[in-house]
Design a protein around this motif. Structure first.
Motif, PDB file in Angstrom:
ATOM      1  N   GLN A 244       0.846  -1.179   0.000  1.00 51.92           N
ATOM      2  CA  GLN A 244       0.000   0.000   0.000  1.00 51.92           C
ATOM      3  C   GLN A 244       0.889   1.239   0.000  1.00 51.92           C
ATOM      4  OE1 GLN A 244      -3.564  -0.486  -0.094  1.00 51.92           O
ATOM      5  NE2 GLN A 244      -2.620  -2.471  -0.554  1.00 51.92           N
ATOM      6  N   ARG A 352      -2.191  -9.666   2.309  1.00 49.67           N
ATOM      7  CA  ARG A 352      -3.209  -9.312   1.313  1.00 49.67           C
ATOM      8  C   ARG A 352      -4.584  -9.920   1.610  1.00 49.67           C
ATOM      9  NH1 ARG A 352      -2.179  -9.002  -3.392  1.00 49.67           N
ATOM     10  NH2 ARG A 352       0.096  -8.999  -3.414  1.00 49.67           N
ATOM     11  N   THR A 355      -8.320  -7.825   4.147  1.00 49.37           N
ATOM     12  CA  THR A 355      -8.968  -6.749   3.397  1.00 49.37           C
ATOM     13  C   THR A 355      -9.543  -5.673   4.306  1.00 49.37           C
ATOM     14  OG1 THR A 355     -10.964  -8.109   3.296  1.00 49.37           O
ATOM     15  CG2 THR A 355      -9.478  -8.207   1.412  1.00 49.37           C
ATOM     16  N   THR A 362      -6.425   2.654   4.743  1.00 43.03           N
ATOM     17  CA  THR A 362      -6.770   3.707   3.782  1.00 43.03           C
ATOM     18  C   THR A 362      -7.521   4.834   4.462  1.00 43.03           C
ATOM     19  OG1 THR A 362      -6.831   2.142   1.925  1.00 43.03           O
ATOM     20  CG2 THR A 362      -8.050   4.209   1.668  1.00 43.03           C
ATOM     21  N   ARG A 371      -2.740  10.801   0.895  1.00 42.28           N
ATOM     22  CA  ARG A 371      -3.523  10.258  -0.204  1.00 42.28           C
ATOM     23  C   ARG A 371      -3.049   8.851  -0.569  1.00 42.28           C
ATOM     24  NH1 ARG A 371      -3.688  12.871  -6.142  1.00 42.28           N
ATOM     25  NH2 ARG A 371      -4.328  14.695  -4.915  1.00 42.28           N
ATOM     26  N   PRO A 372      -3.923   7.848  -0.482  1.00 45.28           N
ATOM     27  CA  PRO A 372      -3.552   6.509  -0.962  1.00 45.28           C
ATOM     28  C   PRO A 372      -3.412   6.522  -2.490  1.00 45.28           C
ATOM     29  CG  PRO A 372      -5.424   6.425   0.540  1.00 45.28           C
ATOM     30  CD  PRO A 372      -5.240   7.861   0.172  1.00 45.28           C
ATOM     31  N   LEU A 373      -2.369   5.892  -2.986  1.00 43.54           N
ATOM     32  CA  LEU A 373      -2.155   5.793  -4.423  1.00 43.54           C
ATOM     33  C   LEU A 373      -2.396   4.348  -4.855  1.00 43.54           C
ATOM     34  CD1 LEU A 373       1.135   7.875  -4.900  1.00 43.54           C
ATOM     35  CD2 LEU A 373      -1.239   8.642  -5.160  1.00 43.54           C
ATOM     36  N   PRO A 374      -3.344   4.115  -5.739  1.00 43.00           N
ATOM     37  CA  PRO A 374      -3.656   2.742  -6.167  1.00 43.00           C
ATOM     38  C   PRO A 374      -2.632   2.248  -7.193  1.00 43.00           C
ATOM     39  CG  PRO A 374      -5.082   4.290  -7.307  1.00 43.00           C
ATOM     40  CD  PRO A 374      -4.244   5.106  -6.362  1.00 43.00           C
ATOM     41  N   ARG A 376       0.149  -0.708  -8.726  1.00 44.25           N
ATOM     42  CA  ARG A 376       0.453  -2.126  -8.840  1.00 44.25           C
ATOM     43  C   ARG A 376       1.870  -2.279  -9.398  1.00 44.25           C
ATOM     44  NH1 ARG A 376      -4.455  -4.357 -12.377  1.00 44.25           N
ATOM     45  NH2 ARG A 376      -3.829  -2.521 -13.573  1.00 44.25           N
TER      46      ARG A 376
END
Length: 385
Positions: A244, A352, A355, A362, A371-374, A376
């Motif tokens: 995250q 993971r 959840t 978050t 700010r969470p950054l999505p 991958r």
């Protein structure tokens, strides 16, 4: 028209120590990108270059046969027209130098240009357009290695444009030569992970030696010569952990922070040794896909940075980075700043399957102004040899 993209990065562990040749870091590539698009401008002087006023007649004449135009959507959108002065690529705006927004793109173009000259390959006029999604809509950077991604993308696109058939290692080395022309202390970890993607174990080369080889023997020689300290090894992506990422909203300058890092030689030696030990244990844990051990070493890396911050007074841990780490720790996540600190991003590694904990993290970050950054992982591509 040729387009190449390069991924952004996150430092997982090894910051500051990896600046010293041969010291280790772990990084991962993320799915935010810089893209370089090269267009043939074989008709000669482009409209952009023709409108430049005040350029010397000598440089303008030299540029007539081989003009390079650089455009970028970074820093609000800017254009730089370049020509030739003898065998050097030069900006056509007199006495202005190269704007900071183009420092790395211009350095990449110049390194490729030198390689073409050494190989006796004529340089064709071209235009380069740079786009990126490595920052906020207002232009603030997230700290995902935009300079490295821009440099790697530019080298890759120009290599294809000039049909150089560059290997991944050659692209890395050319991008690294361009990078150290701008920032001689850059470790190059971000350059490596933008070149190959995935999770990487990285040992930094001796940049002074590399620069000496390029200056004395040429770019082509530097592509084939040993680079003392350099090591690059792909790692498996941990399967049990979700990474995250939280952005503090405050951009930070890695070169400024690294350049300001002054502490006693003994303290530096101890920090570097402890950081390498931590990274070595982390590598073992990653290769074993041992989530608990990975988390333990992430926390160790954070504690090392906290100690460095106390010793050096750099301001690595800002209030929001402290809040980011505290929120993760309260939920059993392994947390730390990613990169030089002073702002930018932090990471939390969470089981993971948890959840609910990820969702709560978050929420806590948002409440703390983070700010969470999505993001991958961008996968590993190619061979390192």
């Amino acid at each position: 028209m040729i387009s190449c993209r390069a991924a952004g990065k996150l430092f997982i562990a090894g910051e500051y120590a990896v600046v010293e040749p041969g010291h280790l870091a772990v990084l991962t590539a993320v799915d935010r990108y810089a893209t370089a698009t090269v267009t043939d401008a074989a008709t000669g002087v482009t409209e952009a270059s023709a409108t430049v006023t005040g350029a010397s007649a000598a440089v303008t004449d030299a540029a007539a046969g081989a003009v390079v135009t650089l455009r970028s959507d970074l820093d609000g959108g800017v254009t730089l027209a370049c020509g030739r002065d003898d065998d050097r690529l030069v900006p056509l705006t007199p006495d202005a130098g190269v704007p900071s927004a183009f420092a790395y793109v211009f350095a990449a173009a110049s390194v490729i240009d030198r390689l073409l000259t050494e190989r006796g390959i004529p340089s064709r006029p071209y235009e380069v357009d740079i786009t990126a999604d490595l920052g906020d809509a207002d232009g603030r950077k997230y700290g995902l290695g935009s300079s490295a991604a821009v440099t790697v993308a530019t080298v890759a696109a120009l290599g294809q444009f000039h049909e150089l058939e560059l290997t991944a290692m050659q692209r890395y080395r050319l991008a690294m030569l361009a990078t150290i022309a701008v920032n001689p202390r850059a470790s190059g970890g971000d350059v490596a992970v933008s070149t190959w993607g995935g999770w990487l174990a990285y040992g930094s080369p001796d940049r002074a030696v590399v620069a000496e080889i390029a200056a004395a023997e040429g770019i082509d020689a530097a592509l084939g010569a040993p680079w003392p300290g350099l090591s690059i090894r792909p790692l498996p992506t941990p399967t049990g952990l979700a990474v995250q990422v939280g952005w503090t909203g405050n951009p930070a300058s890695t070169p400024a922070l690294v350049g300001a890092a002054t502490w006693a030689r003994g303290d530096r030696t101890v920090f570097n040794a402890r950081s390498n030990e931590c990274v070595q244990r982390l590598l073992t844990a990653i290769e074993a896909d041992d989530s608990a051990a990975i988390g333990s070493e992430i926390d160790c890396a954070r504690e090392l940075l906290l100690g460095l911050d106390e010793t050096s007074g750099l301001g690595i841990m800002t209030p929001r980075l402290h809040a980011l780490c505290a929120a993760g720790a309260a939920l059993g996540a392994a947390t730390k700043p990613s990169g030089a600190g002073g702002g930018d991003c932090g990471i939390a590694l969470v089981d993971r399957t948890r959840t609910a904990a990820i969702a709560e993290l978050t929420g806590r970050w948002i409440a703390a102004g983070i700010r969470p950054l999505p993001l991958r992982t961008h996968p590993f591509e190619g061979e390192t040899a």
